[in-house]
Design a protein around this motif. Structure first.
Motif, PDB file in Angstrom:
ATOM      1  N   VAL A 127      93.627 -53.614  91.068  1.00 11.01           N
ATOM      2  CA  VAL A 127      93.237 -53.014  89.763  1.00 11.01           C
ATOM      3  C   VAL A 127      94.154 -53.911  88.491  1.00 11.01           C
ATOM      4  CG1 VAL A 127      93.641 -50.977  88.483  1.00 11.01           C
ATOM      5  CG2 VAL A 127      93.556 -50.927  90.892  1.00 11.01           C
ATOM      6  N   ILE A 128      93.283 -54.882  87.811  1.00  9.51           N
ATOM      7  CA  ILE A 128      93.899 -55.923  87.066  1.00  9.51           C
ATOM      8  C   ILE A 128      93.208 -55.436  85.672  1.00  9.51           C
ATOM      9  CG2 ILE A 128      93.701 -58.117  86.245  1.00  9.51           C
ATOM     10  CD1 ILE A 128      93.420 -58.883  89.337  1.00  9.51           C
ATOM     11  N   ILE A 129      94.110 -55.349  84.688  1.00  7.62           N
ATOM     12  CA  ILE A 129      93.930 -55.123  83.185  1.00  7.62           C
ATOM     13  C   ILE A 129      94.110 -56.415  82.507  1.00  7.62           C
ATOM     14  CG2 ILE A 129      94.590 -53.880  81.264  1.00  7.62           C
ATOM     15  CD1 ILE A 129      95.276 -51.451  82.740  1.00  7.62           C
ATOM     16  N   LYS A 130      93.120 -56.754  81.448  1.00  6.00           N
ATOM     17  CA  LYS A 130      93.337 -57.832  80.852  1.00  6.00           C
ATOM     18  C   LYS A 130      93.653 -57.417  79.291  1.00  6.00           C
ATOM     19  CE  LYS A 130      91.101 -62.425  79.549  1.00  6.00           C
ATOM     20  NZ  LYS A 130      90.112 -63.134  79.561  1.00  6.00           N
ATOM     21  N   ASN A 131      94.563 -57.948  78.682  1.00  5.94           N
ATOM     22  CA  ASN A 131      94.538 -57.771  77.242  1.00  5.94           C
ATOM     23  C   ASN A 131      94.425 -58.954  76.439  1.00  5.94           C
ATOM     24  OD1 ASN A 131      95.648 -55.084  78.315  1.00  5.94           O
ATOM     25  ND2 ASN A 131      97.840 -55.946  78.349  1.00  5.94           N
ATOM     26  N   LYS A 132      94.388 -58.473  75.202  1.00  4.42           N
ATOM     27  CA  LYS A 132      94.087 -59.513  74.224  1.00  4.42           C
ATOM     28  C   LYS A 132      94.912 -59.120  72.968  1.00  4.42           C
ATOM     29  CE  LYS A 132      90.223 -57.569  71.732  1.00  4.42           C
ATOM     30  NZ  LYS A 132      88.758 -57.792  71.386  1.00  4.42           N
ATOM     31  N   MET A 133      95.470 -60.125  72.373  1.00  2.00           N
ATOM     32  CA  MET A 133      96.317 -59.946  71.047  1.00  2.00           C
ATOM     33  C   MET A 133      95.381 -59.664  69.752  1.00  2.00           C
ATOM     34  SD  MET A 133      99.322 -60.192  72.388  1.00  2.00           S
ATOM     35  CE  MET A 133     100.002 -60.070  70.734  1.00  2.00           C
ATOM     36  N   LYS A 134      95.582 -58.645  69.079  1.00  2.00           N
ATOM     37  CA  LYS A 134      95.132 -58.222  67.822  1.00  2.00           C
ATOM     38  C   LYS A 134      96.473 -58.218  66.902  1.00  2.00           C
ATOM     39  CE  LYS A 134      91.582 -55.079  66.169  1.00  2.00           C
ATOM     40  NZ  LYS A 134      90.713 -54.079  66.295  1.00  2.00           N
ATOM     41  N   GLY A 135      96.524 -59.404  66.177  1.00  3.74           N
ATOM     42  CA  GLY A 135      97.772 -59.530  65.283  1.00  3.74           C
ATOM     43  C   GLY A 135      98.713 -59.685  66.279  1.00  3.74           C
ATOM     44  N   ASN A 136      99.670 -58.653  66.053  1.00  5.03           N
ATOM     45  CA  ASN A 136     101.135 -58.811  66.836  1.00  5.03           C
ATOM     46  C   ASN A 136     101.066 -57.803  68.036  1.00  5.03           C
ATOM     47  OD1 ASN A 136     102.016 -60.960  65.409  1.00  5.03           O
ATOM     48  ND2 ASN A 136     102.953 -59.515  63.915  1.00  5.03           N
ATOM     49  N   SER A 191      97.755 -44.950  84.497  1.00  2.57           N
ATOM     50  CA  SER A 191      96.732 -44.924  85.744  1.00  2.57           C
ATOM     51  C   SER A 191      96.447 -46.277  86.515  1.00  2.57           C
ATOM     52  CB  SER A 191      95.602 -44.671  84.930  1.00  2.57           C
ATOM     53  OG  SER A 191      95.717 -43.315  84.099  1.00  2.57           O
ATOM     54  N   THR A 192      96.734 -47.281  86.089  1.00  3.52           N
ATOM     55  CA  THR A 192      96.835 -48.538  86.946  1.00  3.52           C
ATOM     56  C   THR A 192      97.435 -48.375  87.901  1.00  3.52           C
ATOM     57  OG1 THR A 192      95.508 -49.822  85.377  1.00  3.52           O
ATOM     58  CG2 THR A 192      96.582 -50.941  86.828  1.00  3.52           C
ATOM     59  N   GLU A 193      98.803 -48.144  87.515  1.00  5.25           N
ATOM     60  CA  GLU A 193      99.974 -48.273  88.600  1.00  5.25           C
ATOM     61  C   GLU A 193     100.024 -47.050  89.408  1.00  5.25           C
ATOM     62  OE1 GLU A 193     102.245 -50.567  88.717  1.00  5.25           O
ATOM     63  OE2 GLU A 193     101.094 -51.591  86.915  1.00  5.25           O
ATOM     64  N   GLU A 194      99.317 -46.172  88.947  1.00  9.05           N
ATOM     65  CA  GLU A 194      99.224 -44.824  89.877  1.00  9.05           C
ATOM     66  C   GLU A 194      98.124 -45.287  91.151  1.00  9.05           C
ATOM     67  OE1 GLU A 194     100.306 -41.337  91.505  1.00  9.05           O
ATOM     68  OE2 GLU A 194     101.299 -42.404  89.989  1.00  9.05           O
ATOM     69  N   LEU A 195      97.212 -45.988  90.716  1.00  6.07           N
ATOM     70  CA  LEU A 195      96.339 -46.382  91.581  1.00  6.07           C
ATOM     71  C   LEU A 195      96.612 -47.193  92.818  1.00  6.07           C
ATOM     72  CD1 LEU A 195      93.014 -46.936  89.548  1.00  6.07           C
ATOM     73  CD2 LEU A 195      93.235 -45.351  91.490  1.00  6.07           C
ATOM     74  N   LYS A 196      97.528 -47.900  92.322  1.00  6.93           N
ATOM     75  CA  LYS A 196      98.055 -49.364  93.219  1.00  6.93           C
ATOM     76  C   LYS A 196      99.198 -48.577  94.053  1.00  6.93           C
ATOM     77  CE  LYS A 196      97.842 -53.075  89.936  1.00  6.93           C
ATOM     78  NZ  LYS A 196      98.650 -54.181  89.071  1.00  6.93           N
ATOM     79  N   VAL A 243      88.550 -52.989  88.882  1.00  8.31           N
ATOM     80  CA  VAL A 243      88.968 -51.967  90.160  1.00  8.31           C
ATOM     81  C   VAL A 243      88.331 -52.042  91.348  1.00  8.31           C
ATOM     82  CG1 VAL A 243      89.326 -49.615  90.644  1.00  8.31           C
ATOM     83  CG2 VAL A 243      89.412 -50.189  88.380  1.00  8.31           C
ATOM     84  N   CYS A 244      88.931 -52.345  92.369  1.00 11.42           N
ATOM     85  CA  CYS A 244      88.214 -52.790  93.587  1.00 11.42           C
ATOM     86  C   CYS A 244      89.209 -51.855  94.807  1.00 11.42           C
ATOM     87  CB  CYS A 244      87.999 -53.877  94.188  1.00 11.42           C
ATOM     88  SG  CYS A 244      87.317 -54.184  95.846  1.00 11.42           S
ATOM     89  N   LEU A 245      88.901 -50.623  95.275  1.00 10.55           N
ATOM     90  CA  LEU A 245      89.758 -49.988  96.064  1.00 10.55           C
ATOM     91  C   LEU A 245      89.668 -50.468  97.437  1.00 10.55           C
ATOM     92  CD1 LEU A 245      88.740 -46.529  94.885  1.00 10.55           C
ATOM     93  CD2 LEU A 245      90.784 -47.756  94.106  1.00 10.55           C
ATOM     94  N   GLU A 246      90.743 -50.393  98.099  1.00 10.02           N
ATOM     95  CA  GLU A 246      91.136 -50.768  99.267  1.00 10.02           C
ATOM     96  C   GLU A 246      90.080 -50.187 100.448  1.00 10.02           C
ATOM     97  OE1 GLU A 246      92.425 -53.078 102.680  1.00 10.02           O
ATOM     98  OE2 GLU A 246      92.793 -53.408 100.562  1.00 10.02           O
ATOM     99  N   ALA A 247      89.817 -49.069 100.352  1.00 14.59           N
ATOM    100  CA  ALA A 247      88.931 -48.572 101.220  1.00 14.59           C
ATOM    101  C   ALA A 247      87.589 -48.939 101.133  1.00 14.59           C
ATOM    102  CB  ALA A 247      89.154 -46.929 101.115  1.00 14.59           C
TER     103      ALA A 247
END
Length: 369
Positions: A236-245, A223-228, A254-258
């Motif tokens: 559109v930025i997603i932040k991940n975290k490591m949970k084990g491996n 969905s992120t890539e489709e929005l871009k 999310v901040c739309l250009e319009a």
């Protein structure tokens, strides 16, 4: 018994002149020569002579017959499952693959019931019933189990085996009384269900209607890539975290250009900040930014979903906002909030010269309570 043997190797149905429901032969015209050929040969499968299973109508009370066609394998499995519920029989799929399905009564080896279906053509998905015997020597049971060699998880009397039609109705009527739903199941399917099973069925109905949370979160990156792609210039930025491996989702901004362009072009330098809790199994929080347009109307600017409302999450959110809106002079901007946890020190850190006001409505509400 209404049974016609099917030869799996040749894909043909054996001839039986005594069967009143026999299939039409390739040639039924008169003549001694043709009559002799008909007696000594086997008739080939002809899909054009058979009834098509109509899911919307026939699924309410499936009535199988020789030659009945099903659009695909899943439709046939659903019809067998519904038949077992209506008839109160334990059904087992002794054969179940991409080419054939064979159903028999489970736990009663002498029961003559059998249903065999296979593809009518290798290049098609359509299944047709080739062998059928609807007679039962077993008795009706209250607790039905549906075993499947491929998916051994369907049990008719618990929530996962509840008919899809009732699950859909249950999901569309959230205030459906437990007693009324229980009476509906008893009247239509002659099955007694417990309150616990009804509550489980209600949760399952939400998954069927709204979709699984796990599956939807798994599509978040798509969905992120489709929005871009469809909103050029949007952030559109997603932040991940490591949970084990494993890398798992933590935050999204999310901040739309319009929205960004409209805010900078026609809104006042006033930014309203608020946060709220998400409902559902994942209790994240939504952080929002709104502006005020020339008509004193609220104007959406950006939003974020974070794991918890804290100073670090507000810092992350506001840093991205400042970069999007190109805020350099804090004195030219006013922020308004409700003293959210960690928000005041976050603004003091990033924009110490900006004016920060509190929402009077929230202050009044806090004093009243």
């Amino acid at each position: 018994m209404n049974e016609m043997p099917f030869n799996e190797a040749t894909g043909e149905i054996s001839d039986n002149d005594e069967d009143s429901d026999r299939l039409p032969s390739d040639g039924d015209s008169s003549g001694d020569e043709e009559e002799g050929q008909k007696k000594t040969s086997k008739r080939k499968w002809k899909k054009t002579n058979f009834k098509q299973f109509r899911k919307e109508i026939d699924l309410r009370n499936p009535k199988f017959r020789i030659g009945m066609q099903f659009a695909n394998k899943d439709e046939l499995e659903e019809a067998i499952r519904e038949y077992a519920i209506v008839q109160g029989r334990n059904v087992e799929l002794v054969k179940n693959d991409n080419k054939r399905i064979q159903a028999k009564c489970a736990g009663h080896t002498k029961c003559p019931f059998i249903l065999f279906a296979s593809k009518i053509d290798i290049n098609e998905q359509t299944f047709a019933i080739k062998t059928l015997s609807l007679e039962h020597e077993c008795t009706r049971v209250d607790k039905l189990k549906y075993t499947n060699s491929r998916v051994d998880k369907l049990k008719y009397t618990n929530s996962s085996g509840c008919p899809k039609g009732l699950l859909t109705r249950l999901g569309k009527i959230p205030k459906w009384d437990v007693g009324a739903f229980k009476a509906e199941v008893l009247e239509k399917y002659h099955i007694n269900v417990s309150k616990h099973q009804i509550y489980k069925a209600k949760n399952l109905s939400k998954v069927i209607i709204e979709g699984s949370y796990v599956e939807q979160y798994a599509r978040l990156w798509d969905s992120t890539e489709e929005l871009k792609k469809t909103n050029k210039g949007s952030t559109v930025i997603i932040k991940n975290k490591m949970k084990g491996n494993v890398s798992v989702f933590e935050r999204i901004y999310v901040c739309l250009e319009a929205c960004k362009r409209g805010f900078l072009a026609g809104c006042r330098p006033l930014i309203g900040i608020d946060g709220c809790h998400l409902k559902g199994p994942y209790t994240w929080q939504v952080l929002t930014i709104v502006g005020v347009d020339g008509n004193n109307g609220l104007y959406p600017v950006s939003y974020a979903v974070v794991e918890v409302e804290s100073k670090s999450s507000w810092l992350w959110f506001l840093e991205l906002l400042i970069e999007d809106l190109k805020i350099e002079n804090g004195k030219a901007w006013v922020f308004m909030s409700d003293k959210q946890k960690g928000l005041i020190p976050a603004i003091e850190t990033l924009l110490p010269t900006a004016e920060h006001r509190m929402c009077v409505r929230h202050l009044y509400s806090n004093f009243r309570t």
